[in-house]
Design a protein around this motif. Structure first.
Motif, short mmCIF file in Angstrom:
data_model
loop_
_atom_site.label_atom_id
_atom_site.label_comp_id
_atom_site.label_asym_id
_atom_site.label_seq_id
_atom_site.Cartn_x
_atom_site.Cartn_y
_atom_site.Cartn_z
N THR A 51 0.92 -1.20 -0.04
CA THR A 51 0.18 -0.09 0.13
C THR A 51 1.00 1.40 0.01
N GLY A 52 0.33 2.28 -0.39
CA GLY A 52 0.93 3.74 -0.51
C GLY A 52 2.01 3.54 -1.47
N VAL A 53 3.21 4.15 -1.23
CA VAL A 53 4.24 4.30 -2.16
C VAL A 53 5.58 3.57 -1.56
N ASP A 54 5.47 2.64 -0.44
CA ASP A 54 6.26 1.99 0.31
C ASP A 54 7.08 0.94 -0.75
N PHE A 55 8.50 1.19 -0.54
CA PHE A 55 9.15 0.33 -1.63
C PHE A 55 9.40 -1.08 -1.14
N ASP A 56 9.31 -1.91 -2.05
CA ASP A 56 8.94 -3.45 -2.00
C ASP A 56 10.12 -3.74 -1.05
N PRO A 57 9.93 -4.34 0.11
CA PRO A 57 10.99 -4.71 1.31
C PRO A 57 11.88 -5.96 0.57
#
Length: 411
Positions: A29-35
């Motif tokens: 969700t949001g613009v969180d970078f893929d962990p």
């Protein structure tokens, strides 16, 4: 040759290879970078991955210069993916003969040339005023209905659909059907059968539309393809494959724009700056395109046709290779402080639209749409803001292209 395994290695090679990392399909969700991608970037410039579908493992290339090398090097072939069950994200993105995404030059160059006129600066400018009018009509209706509203449903979805259909030559009456097909193709949540059926139905539609436009007139994509087929420059199968790819890519603007406005609305300081400094908007849009995680995981793979060494790692002939444009856009050696949005970043050699022969054919059109959207909403809605907390904005699940499912706003 086709019966060889995808990843041909000897026991000695295997001992020196990095471990294979599982990369699940994450609904972020949001613009969180893929962990997972962040961890892979930390592990090294080249790692090995296994995605949820397909078979075997593949190399993942994440450094900016290496990504550009692989994307532009004839030793890494898209055509060689045909007939191989390469590990992949989606269950239904199985290569089809004639599809431009799985052609190499010179065939790829020949097919792109058939529609190049529609995507040059002149071709894109041809639809600028019509696009602006369509956007103004949607915004006028939005203002008339009043707040609150879902920006995705009211503007960010219908606008790119109208623009790409205008460029493609798809009549207004058929645009909603195009949108439905695209959503089914771009989602993995409905299963492979539903997605493949939607692709087949869209393909049949374009086969009919292209067949009706073989008279050599018209500047839209269907007309250009019809003319190319009539001249036997491309086959009908190739023309249909290209039309489907362009149509689907055109609607990706919806999700990219959704993320762009999610950033601006959840970071009012950024929006305020663009209102007071309109001259930096083109540069700011480039920076937002660099920063936005516009897709989930990775796109289409390539196959090494001979042994290639990158940063001391030998990629064997027959190995599958993925590049991550998302990772390349966060390479700290190219973009200082890459996780910070810097509207004045210069230079900004981002690869949001890809690189090399498979550079997105609609990149200029997507940038035009982004500019029109930013100008319109910043200038006509000085009080535009999210109607819910940022963490409550719903994002699409099972989507190959990331973006908000809805963007509740008020003003």
């Amino acid at each position: 040759m086709r019966e060889e395994t995808i990843n041909r290695t000897t026991p000695e090679d295997t001992a020196a290879l990095p471990p294979v990392r599982q990369w699940p399909a994450l609904d972020l969700t949001g613009v969180d970078f893929d962990p997972v991608l962040a961890e892979l970037m930390r592990e090294g410039p080249l790692t090995r991955i296994q995605l949820p579908n397909g078979e075997g493992w593949a190399w993942l290339v994440t450094r900016h210069d290496d990504v550009r090398l692989v994307a532009n090097d004839a030793r890494f072939s898209r055509a060689e993916v045909m007939g191989r069950q390469v590990t992949r994200l989606a269950p239904h993105f199985i290569p089809q003969p004639g599809a431009i995404g799985f052609l190499d030059p010179p065939d790829h160059t020949r097919l792109r040339r058939s529609v190049a006129a529609a995507f040059t600066a002149r071709g894109v400018e041809r639809v600028r005023e019509r696009s602006r009018r369509m956007l103004d009509e949607l915004v006028d209706e939005l203002i008339q209905d009043g707040p609150p509203a879902d920006l995705t449903a009211t503007v960010l979805s219908p606008f790119p659909i109208a623009v790409i259909c205008e460029l493609m030559g798809v009549p207004a009456a058929d645009r909603q059907g195009m949108h439905t097909w695209t959503q089914l193709i771009l989602s993995s949540s409905h299963g492979a059968h539903v997605s493949e059926r939607a692709k087949d139905e869209m393909s049949a539609y374009f086969a009919g539309l292209i067949g009706e436009h073989r008279d050599g007139t018209g500047e839209d994509v269907a007309s250009l393809l019809g003319t190319a087929v009539a001249r036997e420059e491309v086959t009908l199968e190739e023309a249909v494959g290209l039309a489907v790819l362009v149509q689907i890519g055109g609607e990706a603007v919806t999700n990219n724009s959704g993320q762009l406005f999610y950033i601006l609305l959840s970071r009012p300081d950024l929006a305020d700056r663009l209102r007071t400094e309109p001259e930096i908007r083109p540069q700011a849009i480039d920076e937002l395109l660099r920063f936005i995680p516009h897709r989930s995981a990775v796109g289409l793979s390539r196959i090494a046709t001979e042994d290639v060494e990158i940063r001391g790692v030998r990629i064997r002939a027959g190995d599958a290779v993925y590049v991550s444009y998302l990772a390349a856009n966060r390479d700290p050696d190219v973009f200082p402080d890459p996780d910070t949005i810097d509207f004045l970043r210069n230079p900004n050699p981002h690869v949001a639209f890809g690189f090399g022969p498979h550079y997105c054919v609609g990149g200029m059109l997507a940038r035009l749409e982004s500019e029109l959207l930013v100008d319109t909403f910043l200038d006509r809605f000085p009080g535009l803001r999210l109607a819910v907390p940022p963490e409550q904005v719903p994002f699409r699940k099972g989507a190959l292209i990331r973006g908000p499912e809805a963007l509740p706003v008020t003003w």
